[in-house]
Design an enzyme around this catalytic site. Structure first.
Site, PDB file in Angstrom:
ATOM      1  N   LEU A  10      -2.885   4.814  -5.263  1.00  0.00           N
ATOM      2  CA  LEU A  10      -2.248   5.925  -4.488  1.00  0.00           C
ATOM      3  C   LEU A  10      -1.154   5.376  -3.376  1.00  0.00           C
ATOM      4  CD1 LEU A  10      -5.408   8.232  -4.387  1.00  0.00           C
ATOM      5  CD2 LEU A  10      -3.603   8.469  -5.951  1.00  0.00           C
ATOM      6  N   GLY A  11      -1.561   4.308  -2.915  1.00  0.00           N
ATOM      7  CA  GLY A  11      -0.826   4.143  -1.698  1.00  0.00           C
ATOM      8  C   GLY A  11      -1.299   2.870  -1.028  1.00  0.00           C
ATOM      9  N   GLY A  20      -1.062   0.891   2.643  1.00  0.00           N
ATOM     10  CA  GLY A  20      -0.940   0.999   4.050  1.00  0.00           C
ATOM     11  C   GLY A  20      -1.168  -0.215   5.041  1.00  0.00           C
ATOM     12  N   GLY A  21      -1.012  -0.259   5.997  1.00  0.00           N
ATOM     13  CA  GLY A  21      -1.589  -1.145   7.093  1.00  0.00           C
ATOM     14  C   GLY A  21      -3.029  -1.524   6.857  1.00  0.00           C
ATOM     15  N   PHE A  22      -3.840  -0.665   6.686  1.00  0.00           N
ATOM     16  CA  PHE A  22      -5.370  -1.041   6.632  1.00  0.00           C
ATOM     17  C   PHE A  22      -5.663  -1.443   5.199  1.00  0.00           C
ATOM     18  CE2 PHE A  22      -5.088   3.053   9.341  1.00  0.00           C
ATOM     19  CZ  PHE A  22      -5.287   1.890  10.587  1.00  0.00           C
ATOM     20  N   GLY A  23      -5.064  -1.135   4.224  1.00  0.00           N
ATOM     21  CA  GLY A  23      -5.431  -1.667   2.871  1.00  0.00           C
ATOM     22  C   GLY A  23      -4.713  -0.580   2.006  1.00  0.00           C
ATOM     23  N   GLU A  24      -5.504  -0.718   0.673  1.00  0.00           N
ATOM     24  CA  GLU A  24      -5.051  -0.047  -0.369  1.00  0.00           C
ATOM     25  C   GLU A  24      -6.014   1.148  -0.871  1.00  0.00           C
ATOM     26  OE1 GLU A  24      -4.505  -3.218  -3.004  1.00  0.00           O
ATOM     27  OE2 GLU A  24      -2.462  -3.601  -2.445  1.00  0.00           O
ATOM     28  N   VAL A  25      -5.274   2.040  -1.108  1.00  0.00           N
ATOM     29  CA  VAL A  25      -5.763   3.475  -1.893  1.00  0.00           C
ATOM     30  C   VAL A  25      -5.991   3.644  -3.397  1.00  0.00           C
ATOM     31  CG1 VAL A  25      -6.587   5.841  -1.450  1.00  0.00           C
ATOM     32  CG2 VAL A  25      -5.506   4.384   0.302  1.00  0.00           C
ATOM     33  N   ASP A  82      -5.695   8.408  14.725  1.00  0.00           N
ATOM     34  CA  ASP A  82      -4.463   8.401  13.901  1.00  0.00           C
ATOM     35  C   ASP A  82      -4.139   9.404  13.180  1.00  0.00           C
ATOM     36  OD1 ASP A  82      -2.365   6.786  13.301  1.00  0.00           O
ATOM     37  OD2 ASP A  82      -3.066   5.816  11.362  1.00  0.00           O
TER      38      ASP A  82
END
Ligand SMILES: *[C@@H]1O[C@H](CO)[C@@H](O)[C@H](O)[C@H]1NC(C)=O
Ligand SMILES: *[C@@H]1O[C@H](CO)[C@@H](O)[C@H](O)[C@H]1NC(C)=O
Ligand SMILES: *[C@@H]1O[C@H](CO)[C@@H](O)[C@H](O)[C@H]1NC(C)=O
Ligand SMILES: *[C@@H]1O[C@H](CO)[C@@H](O)[C@H](O)[C@H]1NC(C)=O
Length: 680
Positions: free
Chosen positions: A352-353, A355-360, A470
């Site tokens: 789905l996406g 990001g800086g934290f990881g992947e979804v 956040d």
């Protein structure tokens, strides 16, 4: 009574089978050796009759043994006008499995039945070293020899020979038989274990020896045909007929299955093949060659290695980190395997996406339905316990506008968070992507109210304050009915760049970060600041910080106040609304946004107050364009190199240091800023 009957039957048999048509005529038949009184047989050595089968066993598989079997009345040919005899027997030479067999069987005519002084091995139980070659032996033998004895000039170890008082055969030939149907000689292996038929015919001084396999007719051509003068071998004109066999260091089981003999061709009785006993075949122990053993061992090792490999791979593939302190969170813990399956092995097209934290990733679980799985990489193990505790706390936080967190899973270097999948996507998609329809003003206000309520619940609803850390448009999710859900709470705490988790001071997204973050860290006030920025963003349809804008429009808070100063606060409204909005509401929301983004933390309302204001349960305090602290653009980022910045798109190209053009009416303003972010 039964005994008498048996005796009577025996006498009838006896009379039937042994006939003396004249004084010299001798004729008998043995279809197996259990059918007649075997008193007529003289056995010695290891020879014996196996009952009930009636097999005449001449040797067993013991070494250096011999066995003899003679018909116990001699064949008297001395006075006969024409000397002849005819015999037909079936023998079998069965090798002991795994060993070469020896030594062979001989059909014997001997002046004496006592051959006990003879030797086994190559002498075949017929001669010993001193009697071999001596005319006084008075022995004529037809040998079926399975050992090649060099001292007797044997031709091979599968031959038939005629011996006159001497194992040096007068004639010999490799065992074979003539096939009348094919017109060729066919080879025969004496030591095959298969029954072999032998015919020995003697007439007019000519001795014929013929061999054939069990089921064959007698071949028309003999294997051996040789002139023999019986009178010269047996000067007395008398001989006993029978068999001799021997073993040496080479051994085999040697049997006679049936035997018919007659001194006249016409009286020779046929053997009844169907009545013959069967030959026992010793079980062949599986001969395993060393090569085969090695191959098997290698194969076994390979199989084990592959199995171990598969196990290790599976363990590794689905490996998780579990620690005792996690026990109470058991129900919230998912197995990696179940998540792996739910997401189809974290396939790219289910992503789905990123990001800086990881992947979804999107996934589907039975009973649960659609889920979103966030994979966060982490190195820091120390903060994990606290973090998981918080995750679990959040999981237990129930609010209609919080994205339900379903559970988590831990692996080495990785944390996976499972939440409900929100089909509507995130708010920023509606604000900034053209493929989504613009949200109406009432929808925007409803979403702001939803999120305010959710954030208020985080701050006040639980026994301990939970900070979101956040808040931003991309973390506000929508369901199918465009209701707002606050997602990803607590995530900002989780820093994938390995920063000390306790130093949660400054994480967040540029434009949503309050100035005091660097000095005093996160608090409910910094969440309020971010929410304020979000309110302005949703109302104005612009990002809180947009580096692509001209300098005066770059900072949203500053620009909103500029609009206000220039005449109308409502001018800041999103143009995509096309003028469809309620000015009083817009004004209220913008003022509240400015109040929340005040640079003075204490001036900001609490979330409880925000909920009151935004739902118009309480009037906003008076606010003017020149109220101290509002509309001040916080520097994008202070010059703290170690500061951890997180955003959905991560850190992008750094802009050169710029001097802020903000008004100098606030002493807290830091003029020298370094921008690390693209403001998303
Ligand atoms: C060989 O056999 C004869 C009788 O057949 C016997 O008298 C003699 O002693 C035997 N010789 C040996 C060396 O066994
Ligand atoms: C022996 O074989 C020869 C040649 O095949 C044959 O002429 C003769 O009649 C045979 N003798 C006996 C007794 O079978
Ligand atoms: C078959 O064998 C016999 C005896 O060994 C020999 O005389 C004859 O020539 C052979 N016949 C053929 C066709 O090989
Ligand atoms: C057979 O041998 C005996 C005695 O050695 C001799 O008298 C006789 O003539 C021989 N018969 C033939 C056909 O050679």
């Amino acid at each position: 009574m039964a005994q008498r009957l048996h005796l009577l039957l025996s006498i009838i048999f006896f009379a039937n089978l042994i006939r003396f048509s004249s004084q010299q005529d001798l004729s008998f038949v043995y279809n197996g050796f259990n059918q007649v009184p075997h008193a007529d047989l003289h056995l010695d050595g290891v020879a014996r009759i196996q009952l009930p089968g009636g097999l005449l066993q001449l040797t067993d598989a013991t070494t250096q043994k011999m066995g003899h079997a003679f018909f116990n009345r001699p064949f008297d040919f001395g006075s006969a006008s024409s000397q002849s005899f005819w015999t037909h027997f079936v023998c079998a030479l069965v090798p002991k499995p795994g060993a070469d067999g020896g030594h062979g069987i001989a059909f014997v005519l001997s002046s004496s039945m006592d051959l006990t002084q003879a030797d086994p091995t190559q002498y075949l139980g017929l001669f010993n070293i001193s009697t071999n070659g001596s005319p006084s032996s008075q022995i004529l033998a037809i040998e079926l020899d399975t050992v090649e004895s060099a001292e007797f000039d044997d031709i091979d170890k599968n031959h038939v020979g005629i011996d006159e008082n001497n194992l040096h055969s007068v004639v010999s030939a490799t065992a074979s038989y003539y096939s009348d149907s094919e017109g060729t000689n066919k080879s025969l292996t004496l030591l095959s274990g298969d029954p072999i038929q032998v015919w020995i015919d003697y007439e007019d001084n000519l001795l014929n020896v013929t061999l054939a396999p069990l089921r064959n007719q007698k071949p028309s051509k003999p294997l051996l045909s040789r002139n023999v003068n019986l009178t010269s071998v047996f000067p007395d004109g008398k001989a006993f007929v029978g068999f001799s066999a021997a073993t040496g260091s080479l051994i085999s089981y040697q049997y006679i299955l049936g035997w018919s003999f007659s001194t006249s061709r016409g009286s020779l009785q046929n053997l009844d093949i169907s009545k013959l006993p069967t030959v026992p075949r010793p079980k062949i122990p599986k001969k395993t060659s060393p090569l085969l053993v090695i191959l098997l061992v290698i194969l076994a090792v390979l199989v084990i290695a592959v199995l171990v490999g598969v196990c290790v791979y599976k363990r590794k593939k689905y490996a998780e980190v579990k620690e005792p302190w996690e026990k109470p969170y058991g129900p919230l813990r998912y197995t990696y395997k179940s998540l792996y399956k739910a997401t189809g092995g974290f396939k790219r097209d289910g992503r789905l996406g990123k990001g800086g934290f990881g992947e979804v990733y999107k996934g589907t679980m039975p009973l649960v339905g659609d889920i979103a799985v966030k994979r966060l990489s982490h190195d820091a193990e120390q903060g994990m316990k606290q973090f998981v505790a918080e995750v679990v706390t959040m999981g237990s936080l129930q609010h209609k506008n919080l994205v339900p967190l379903l559970g988590y899973c831990r692996r080495k270097g990785e944390l996976l968070l499972v939440s409900k999948y929100m089909e509507g996507g995130s708010v920023d998609q509606y604000l900034f992507q053209d493929d989504r329809p613009p949200l109406s003003w009432s929808q925007r206000l409803a979403i702001l109210r939803d999120i305010a309520s959710a954030l208020c619940h985080l701050h006040t609803g639980a026994s301990q304050v939970v900070l979101h850390r956040d808040i931003k448009a991309s973390n506000v999710m929508l369901n199918g009915n465009l209701q707002g859900f606050l997602g990803d709470f607590g995530m900002a705490r989780f820093d994938d760049r390995g920063a000390n988790l306790s130093a949660t001071a400054a994480v967040g997204t540029i434009g949503y970060m309050a100035l005091e973050l660097t000095s005093s860290g996160t608090s409910t006030r910094t969440d309020v600041y971010a929410f304020g920025a979000f309110m302005l963003e949703v109302t104005c349809g612009r990002r809180p910080f947009d580096p692509e804008m001209p300098v005066e429009k770059r900072h949203l808070v500053k620009w909103v106040v500029e609009c206000w100063k220039r005449g109308s606060l409502v001018d800041a409204i999103d143009r995509r609304l096309g003028g469809k909005f309620i000015p009083g509401e817009v004004e209220m929301v913008l003022k509240l946004g400015l109040l929340c983004t005040s640079i003075v933390p204490d001036s900001r309302p609490s979330m409880e107050q925000v909920v009151q204001y935004i739902n118009r349960h309480q009037m906003l305090p008076d606010l003017y364009p020149n109220t101290p602290g509002i509309g001040v653009s916080t520097p994008v980022l202070m010059g703290v190199p170690s500061l951890a910045i997180t955003s959905t798109s991560g850190i992008s190209s750094a802009s050169p240091p710029s001097v802020s053009s903000s008004p100098a009416n606030n002493s807290m303003f830091i003029s020298h800023t370094i921008m690390y972010g693209d403001g998303r």
